[in-house]
Design an enzyme around this catalytic site. Sequence first.
Site, PDB file in Angstrom:
ATOM      1  N   LYS A 209       0.880  -1.106   0.026  1.00 46.72           N
ATOM      2  CA  LYS A 209      -0.008   0.076  -0.046  1.00 46.72           C
ATOM      3  C   LYS A 209       0.938   1.157   0.029  1.00 46.72           C
ATOM      4  O   LYS A 209       1.646   1.570   0.944  1.00 46.72           O
ATOM      5  CB  LYS A 209      -0.690   0.116   1.421  1.00 46.72           C
ATOM      6  CG  LYS A 209      -1.723   1.133   1.506  1.00 46.72           C
ATOM      7  CD  LYS A 209      -2.784   1.529   0.374  1.00 46.72           C
ATOM      8  CE  LYS A 209      -3.704   0.498  -0.041  1.00 46.72           C
ATOM      9  NZ  LYS A 209      -4.480   0.726  -1.119  1.00 46.72           N
ATOM     10  N   HIS A 336     -10.374  -7.223  -4.630  1.00 45.03           N
ATOM     11  CA  HIS A 336      -9.917  -5.976  -3.564  1.00 45.03           C
ATOM     12  C   HIS A 336     -10.299  -6.310  -2.111  1.00 45.03           C
ATOM     13  O   HIS A 336     -11.251  -7.299  -1.972  1.00 45.03           O
ATOM     14  CB  HIS A 336     -10.627  -4.841  -3.856  1.00 45.03           C
ATOM     15  CG  HIS A 336     -10.617  -3.586  -3.246  1.00 45.03           C
ATOM     16  ND1 HIS A 336     -11.947  -3.385  -2.342  1.00 45.03           N
ATOM     17  CD2 HIS A 336      -9.726  -2.473  -2.865  1.00 45.03           C
ATOM     18  CE1 HIS A 336     -11.434  -2.532  -1.279  1.00 45.03           C
ATOM     19  NE2 HIS A 336     -10.327  -2.058  -1.635  1.00 45.03           N
TER      20      HIS A 336
HETATM   21  O1  LIG Z   1      -7.093   0.301  -2.649  1.00 38.96           O
HETATM   22  C1  LIG Z   1      -7.147  -0.656  -2.009  1.00 38.96           C
HETATM   23  O2  LIG Z   1      -6.717  -1.670  -2.383  1.00 38.96           O
HETATM   24  C2  LIG Z   1      -7.768  -0.323  -0.973  1.00 38.96           C
HETATM   25  O3  LIG Z   1      -8.393   0.520  -0.675  1.00 38.96           O
HETATM   26  C3  LIG Z   1      -7.629  -1.177   0.355  1.00 38.96           C
HETATM   27  C4  LIG Z   1      -7.797  -0.570   1.643  1.00 38.96           C
HETATM   28  O4  LIG Z   1      -8.808   0.288   1.547  1.00 38.96           O
HETATM   29  C5  LIG Z   1      -6.689  -0.121   2.284  1.00 38.96           C
HETATM   30  O5  LIG Z   1      -6.199   0.894   1.272  1.00 38.96           O
HETATM   31  C6  LIG Z   1      -6.937   0.511   3.564  1.00 38.96           C
HETATM   32  O6  LIG Z   1      -7.733   0.003   4.251  1.00 38.96           O
HETATM   33  O7  LIG Z   1      -6.029   1.334   3.990  1.00 38.96           O
HETATM   34 MG   LIG Z   2      -6.189  -0.392  -4.464  1.00 39.14          MG
END
Ligand SMILES: O=C([O-])C(=O)C[C@H](O)[C@@H](O)C(=O)[O-]
Ligand SMILES: [Mg+2]
Length: 437
Positions: A209, A336
């Site tokens: 991420k 996702h």
């Molecule tokens: O873009 C993605 O894979 C997400 O939005 C996954 C999750 O929301 C993640 O980014 C989070 O929860 O911080």
């Molecule tokens: Mg994503």
Amino acid sequence: MDAKLIVDEVRLTPILISDPPLLNVQGVHQPYTPRLVVEVITRGGVSGLGETYGDGVYLDLARPLAEALPGRAVTDVNDLFALAEATDPGPRSGSGSGSGDEGASEAGVDAGGLRGVRTADKLRLSVVSAFETACLDALGKTLGLPVHALLGGKVRDSVEYSAYLFYRWAAHPAGGPVDDWGAALDPAGIVAQARRFDRAHGFRSFKLKGGVFPPEQEMAAIRALAEEFPGRPLRLDPNGAWSVETSLSVARELKDVLEYLEDPASGTDAMAEVAAGTEVPLATNMCVTTVQEIPEAFAKGAVRIVLCDHHYWGGLGRTRELAALCRTYGVGLSMHSNTHLGISLAAMTQVAATLPELHHACDTHYPWQTEDIVTTRPVFRDGRLTVSDAPGLGVDLDRDALAALHRRWLDDDGTLRDRDDAAAMHAANPEWRPRRW
Ligand SMILES: O=C([O-])C(=O)C[C@H](O)[C@@H](O)C(=O)[O-]
Ligand SMILES: [Mg+2]
């Protein structure tokens, strides 16, 4: 209709589940995040389970739908969409997500800004998904069939998941549950996290991420992962935080090691511009999150892979419809994930098992979750989950755990009932603003 298949009662249980301080472009995860557990109980005495987002805006939609369902059959899942629309109480305000767009917005972005456009229809689909899953679970349990059989049958016996790596702090700034992962704020920390995921669960793919640090630092983390795990599929997802130029330069730098780049830039046009300038496949869970967005995005070649998510696409049946559309246009499929528990993981695994075109390991936050409401925690082996052939979803509710997490929700003063990563970040740094590069 067999009386055993008629819905007798629907129970909605909002809960708060413990969540680590994971960083993203919108801030940091709060110590607890809301989820909603939906139980559909039939006249035959069978209980079907579903799980979805638990913020106030979803509860507002789930309550009238829960009231309308008794008397209908658990086989009538196609009708849930019209029922949800008919029972939608209409514009809402002040559920407190902090984004100011909680109403039946037709043009905002979701509360966290991480899941693309936010429309009234998409909010309803997220609620329907849990009702649909619960109906299918109840139907499967009644018939003695796994959910995948109700969807046409599995095409694989296990589903591959990827390790979901996050920059993170050791502890929440305003206090809360502490785990033993420690901080991960540089390439060495990310590699250490990946090693632990690899050791504990055998994941082969890694997704980082991004959108947290300047792209050079995140590229260094990907390079460090590529050195530590040569040849393994790697993904980087900054949730649309980069300009077209930055996205292209990251794609150029990392083209030899990336499986795909996920939502480097924000919006279909920017994604299409990036896609035109690189061979690295682009994936999305932000610019294609509704059927309405598909024609333009596919026509412009903005993405080569769509991340399905049964929560916001409207359930397991609708996820299969998305897969069919992707197949038609030669677009690939991945999956996702947000913070979720074992009911959602079981549903994800059941539907993933039925999708021949799913050629990428699915995302899951599950390994970050220390609490659950199912009696047996699923175990990843070689990064995979075995597809359950038990009736329904193949999970049982731990009612004591559910009651404890619901108690936490009841005791909360409202601060945590709506996910707000920016608010959690402001507890550490009141000056913080989302960054773009
Ligand atoms: O873009 C993605 O894979 C997400 O939005 C996954 C999750 O929301 C993640 O980014 C989070 O929860 O911080
Ligand atoms: Mg994503």
